[in-house]
Design an enzyme around this catalytic site. Structure first.
Site, PDB file in Angstrom:
ATOM      1  N   TYR A   7       0.749  -1.447   0.270  1.00 32.90           N
ATOM      2  CA  TYR A   7       0.324   0.086   0.289  1.00 32.90           C
ATOM      3  C   TYR A   7       0.573   1.609  -0.006  1.00 32.90           C
ATOM      4  O   TYR A   7       1.805   1.440   0.878  1.00 32.90           O
ATOM      5  CB  TYR A   7      -0.369   0.187   1.750  1.00 32.90           C
ATOM      6  CG  TYR A   7      -2.151  -0.768   1.236  1.00 32.90           C
ATOM      7  CD1 TYR A   7      -3.549   0.109   0.629  1.00 32.90           C
ATOM      8  CD2 TYR A   7      -1.910  -2.154   1.837  1.00 32.90           C
ATOM      9  CE1 TYR A   7      -4.523  -1.104   0.072  1.00 32.90           C
ATOM     10  CE2 TYR A   7      -3.173  -3.065   1.588  1.00 32.90           C
ATOM     11  CZ  TYR A   7      -4.447  -2.226   0.852  1.00 32.90           C
ATOM     12  OH  TYR A   7      -5.299  -3.181   0.834  1.00 32.90           O
ATOM     13  N   TYR A  51      -1.456  -9.526   0.422  1.00 31.86           N
ATOM     14  CA  TYR A  51      -0.181  -9.577   0.929  1.00 31.86           C
ATOM     15  C   TYR A  51       0.001  -9.877   2.486  1.00 31.86           C
ATOM     16  O   TYR A  51      -1.077 -10.526   3.209  1.00 31.86           O
ATOM     17  CB  TYR A  51       0.078  -7.773   1.082  1.00 31.86           C
ATOM     18  CG  TYR A  51      -1.701  -7.399   1.668  1.00 31.86           C
ATOM     19  CD1 TYR A  51      -1.621  -7.034   3.022  1.00 31.86           C
ATOM     20  CD2 TYR A  51      -1.982  -7.182   0.806  1.00 31.86           C
ATOM     21  CE1 TYR A  51      -2.570  -6.477   3.898  1.00 31.86           C
ATOM     22  CE2 TYR A  51      -3.554  -6.416   1.440  1.00 31.86           C
ATOM     23  CZ  TYR A  51      -4.140  -5.726   2.999  1.00 31.86           C
ATOM     24  OH  TYR A  51      -5.032  -5.609   2.912  1.00 31.86           O
ATOM     25  N   HIS A 109      -7.763  -7.866  -3.295  1.00 32.39           N
ATOM     26  CA  HIS A 109      -8.245  -7.650  -2.622  1.00 32.39           C
ATOM     27  C   HIS A 109      -8.509  -6.214  -2.802  1.00 32.39           C
ATOM     28  O   HIS A 109      -7.758  -5.249  -3.263  1.00 32.39           O
ATOM     29  CB  HIS A 109      -8.921  -7.492  -0.664  1.00 32.39           C
ATOM     30  CG  HIS A 109      -8.445  -7.186  -0.406  1.00 32.39           C
ATOM     31  ND1 HIS A 109      -7.592  -7.895   0.111  1.00 32.39           N
ATOM     32  CD2 HIS A 109      -8.187  -5.759   0.345  1.00 32.39           C
ATOM     33  CE1 HIS A 109      -6.554  -7.073   0.735  1.00 32.39           C
ATOM     34  NE2 HIS A 109      -7.327  -5.730   1.423  1.00 32.39           N
ATOM     35  N   HIS A 134     -10.674  -2.566  -1.875  1.00 32.25           N
ATOM     36  CA  HIS A 134     -11.879  -1.562  -0.790  1.00 32.25           C
ATOM     37  C   HIS A 134     -12.471  -1.262  -1.459  1.00 32.25           C
ATOM     38  O   HIS A 134     -12.012  -0.005  -1.746  1.00 32.25           O
ATOM     39  CB  HIS A 134     -10.631  -0.725   0.605  1.00 32.25           C
ATOM     40  CG  HIS A 134      -9.543  -1.598   1.428  1.00 32.25           C
ATOM     41  ND1 HIS A 134      -9.939  -2.691   2.610  1.00 32.25           N
ATOM     42  CD2 HIS A 134      -8.652  -1.914   1.006  1.00 32.25           C
ATOM     43  CE1 HIS A 134      -9.491  -2.743   2.744  1.00 32.25           C
ATOM     44  NE2 HIS A 134      -8.202  -3.010   2.517  1.00 32.25           N
TER      45      HIS A 134
HETATM   46 FE   LIG Z   1      -6.541  -4.519   2.265  1.00 35.41          FE
END
Ligand SMILES: [Fe+2]
Lengths: 241, 179
Positions: free
Chosen positions: A111, A150, A163, A165
Site C-alpha cells: 500500500y 499481502y 482485494h 476496498h
Molecule cells: Fe487491504
C-alpha cells in the site's frame, strides 16, 4: 505465536454461526477483540437525516479519478484490469449518481501508506486510490491494476487474499457500506479471518467478483464484474422527489 | 433480497477515504460554527488511533441538506456531511453548525464509525443536550442514554465513542438491516 492451523480451527468452529453480515465479535481476527461492541445493536426507526444520504456531484470528482493507472507520469506495473458493476438497493433499484470510492495495494501487495511495512516494492506510478459517481443506471467503472496478496500480523504467516476496498453510499444513510471485493478462486479465502468473518458461505460469495470477458478490453486489460447490493431503503415512494 | 456484507476498513483506509477539509462542514472560525469533537476508545480505555468518523446532519433550521460539494467544499455551501480520521490519541473533530430538527424533536448528528478491527461499520446518534422527548432516548436505561448525548462546552460539543466495555456507546441498527 498463533499458527495458521490454530486460526483455521477457530474459523471452522465459527463457520455458519453469524448470519449474512460479518460477526462483530470474531476472535480469529485478533484486532477485533477490544473493539467490537458487546451489547446488541439497538434497533431504531430511522428519522430525519437518516432517511437521506449525502449528495455528491460532478463538482466533487474529476473523471480521471476513476482511472488509477493514469495518476502518475508513467504506467504502473502489474496486470491492468477493469472493474465494473452496478450498485443496487435492497429492492433492486439502481443507486444513481452516487459516490463510490476504492483503495488497494499495488501489484506487489504494497500500500501507498506509511504504516505498510511489507517489504515489497512501492510503484512510483501507482498510488491505489480512486473514486467515481455511478451513472444513471447505477453503474460504476474503474481502471486499475490487479492488487497483490499481502502478509499481515494477525498470526504467523498470515496473508490476505487480493482485494480492493470499496466504500459505497445508497439513497439513505442506513445503507452505508464499506467492504472488500475479492477475485475468483483465490487460494487464500479459507485461511483469511477477515473474509471468513462473514460466516455464511453464500453471503461471502457476494464479495467475489467474476471474470467477464465482455468487459475485457482487447490489447488492454482484463475485465471483472462485481454488482453490489445495498440494504433496503426506508423512505416511502411518496417521499422521493 | 440479501445485501452485500461489510468488511473492515482495515489499517490503510487513509489512502482512500479521508480528504483535505473533510472535517470542515463550515470553515473553522465561522461565526456560528461549533466544534464537535471527542475520542474513540477501545475496551481497555485506550484511544483508537485508526478510526474513521463520518458525520451527517440537518442544517440549523432542521432541513436535510441536498447540496453537493462535501469533497470539494466551496466555503459557503452547507452540505451537512463530513469525514475525518482519529489522530494518535483517538481524537477527532469537526467544525460544523448545530443541527435543527422538526418542532418538538430532539436534534442529533447521525454518526458512522469505522475502524481497523471493526468488521463492519457502526451507526450511532450524537444528540444535542435538551429536554425534548425522544423515542430512542426515552426507551434507554439512563446509563445507556447518556452515551448518546453530547456535552456542551464553551465552544462546542463533546462526544466520546466507547466501542466496548464500560460506558459502551449505544450503536444502532435499522429495520431493513434485521438479520
Ligand atoms: Fe487491504
Amino acid at each position: 505465536m498463533t499458527t495458521q492451523a490454530d486460526i483455521n480451527r477457530e474459523i471452522a468452529e465459527l463457520r455458519g454461526s453469524g448470519g449474512p453480515q460479518p460477526r462483530r465479535d470474531y476472535p480469529p481476527y485478533r484486532s477485533s477483540m477490544l473493539r467490537y461492541p458487546t451489547r446488541d445493536l439497538h434497533q431504531v426507526d430511522p428519522e430525519g437525516v437518516e432517511l437521506w444520504a449525502p449528495c455528491f456531484g460532478a463538482a466533487d470528482i474529476d473523471d480521471h479519478e476513476a482511472d488509477l493507472t493514469v495518476q502518475r507520469s508513467g504506467e504502473p506495473l502489474g496486470e491492468r484490469i477493469v472493474v465494473t458493476g452496478r450498485v443496487l438497493d435492497g429492492d433492486g433499484r439502481p443507486v444513481r449518481h452516487q459516490l463510490v470510492e476504492i483503495w488497494q495495494a499495488n501489484a506487489s501487495g504494497r500500500y501507498w501508506h506509511q504504516r505498510d511495512q511489507h517489504p515489497a516494492p512501492l510503484d512510483p506510478n501507482f498510488i491505489g486510490a480512486g473514486r467515481c459517481l455511478t451513472d444513471g443506471d447505477g453503474v460504476y467503472t474503474f481502471q486499475t491494476i490487479k492488487p497483490g496478496a499481502y502478509p499481515w500480523r494477525n498470526h504467523d504467516n498470515a496473508w490476505r487474499p487480493a482485494h480492493i476496498h470499496f466504500s459505497l453510499f445508497g439513497t439513505d444513510f442506513t445503507q452505508r457500506l464499506v467492504t472488500q471485493m475479492y477475485f475468483p478462486g483465490d487460494p487464500l479465502f479459507d485461511l483469511d479471518p477477515i473474509y471468513q468473518s462473514v460466516t455464511d458461505a453464500k453471503a461471502r460469495e457476494m464479495l467475489v467478483a467474476s471474470y467477464d470477458h465482455s468487459v475485457t478490453a482487447p490489447e488492454r486489460s482484463l475485465g471483472y464484474r462485481w454488482d453490489i447490493i445495498l440494504s433496503g431503503t426506508h423512505r416511502t415512494p411518496l417521499e422521493e422527489s | 433480497m440479501s445485501f452485500a456484507p461489510g468488511q473492515t476498513v482495515g489499517p490503510f483506509f487513509h489512502l482512500g477515504l479521508p480528504y483535505e477539509g473533510g472535517n470542515l462542514l463550515v470553515p473553522a472560525g465561522h461565526p456560528d460554527g461549533v466544534r464537535l469533537h471527542g475520542r474513540v476508545f477501545d475496551g481497555q480505555g485506550a484511544g483508537v488511533p485508526d478510526a474513521l468518523i463520518e458525520l451527517w446532519q440537518a442544517d440549523p433550521s432542521g432541513q436535510v441538506p441536498r447540496a453537493t460539494g462535501s469533497i470539494r467544499r466551496d466555503g459557503y455551501t452547507f452540505t451537512g456531511w463530513g469525514r475525518t480520521q482519529t489522530d494518535g490519541d483517538g481524537h477527532y473533530w469537526f467544525s460544523t453548525l448545530l443541527p435543527g430538527a422538526d418542532p418538538g424533536r430532539r436534534p442529533f448528528f447521525a454518526v458512522t464509525v469505522f475502524a481497523r478491527g471493526l468488521t463492519d461499520r457502526l451507526f450511532t446518534r450524537a444528540y444535542l443536550p435538551g429536554d425534548e422527548p425522544d423515542p430512542l432516548l426515552d426507551g434507554l436505561e439512563p446509563d445507556r442514554r447518556v452515551t448518546l448525548i453530547t456535552t456542551r462546552e464553551e465552544r462546542g460539543l463533546l462526544f466520546d465513542i466507547h466501542l466496548q466495555g464500560e460506558g459502551e456507546t449505544v450503536f444502532l441498527s435499522y429495520p431493513r438491516q434485521a438479520r
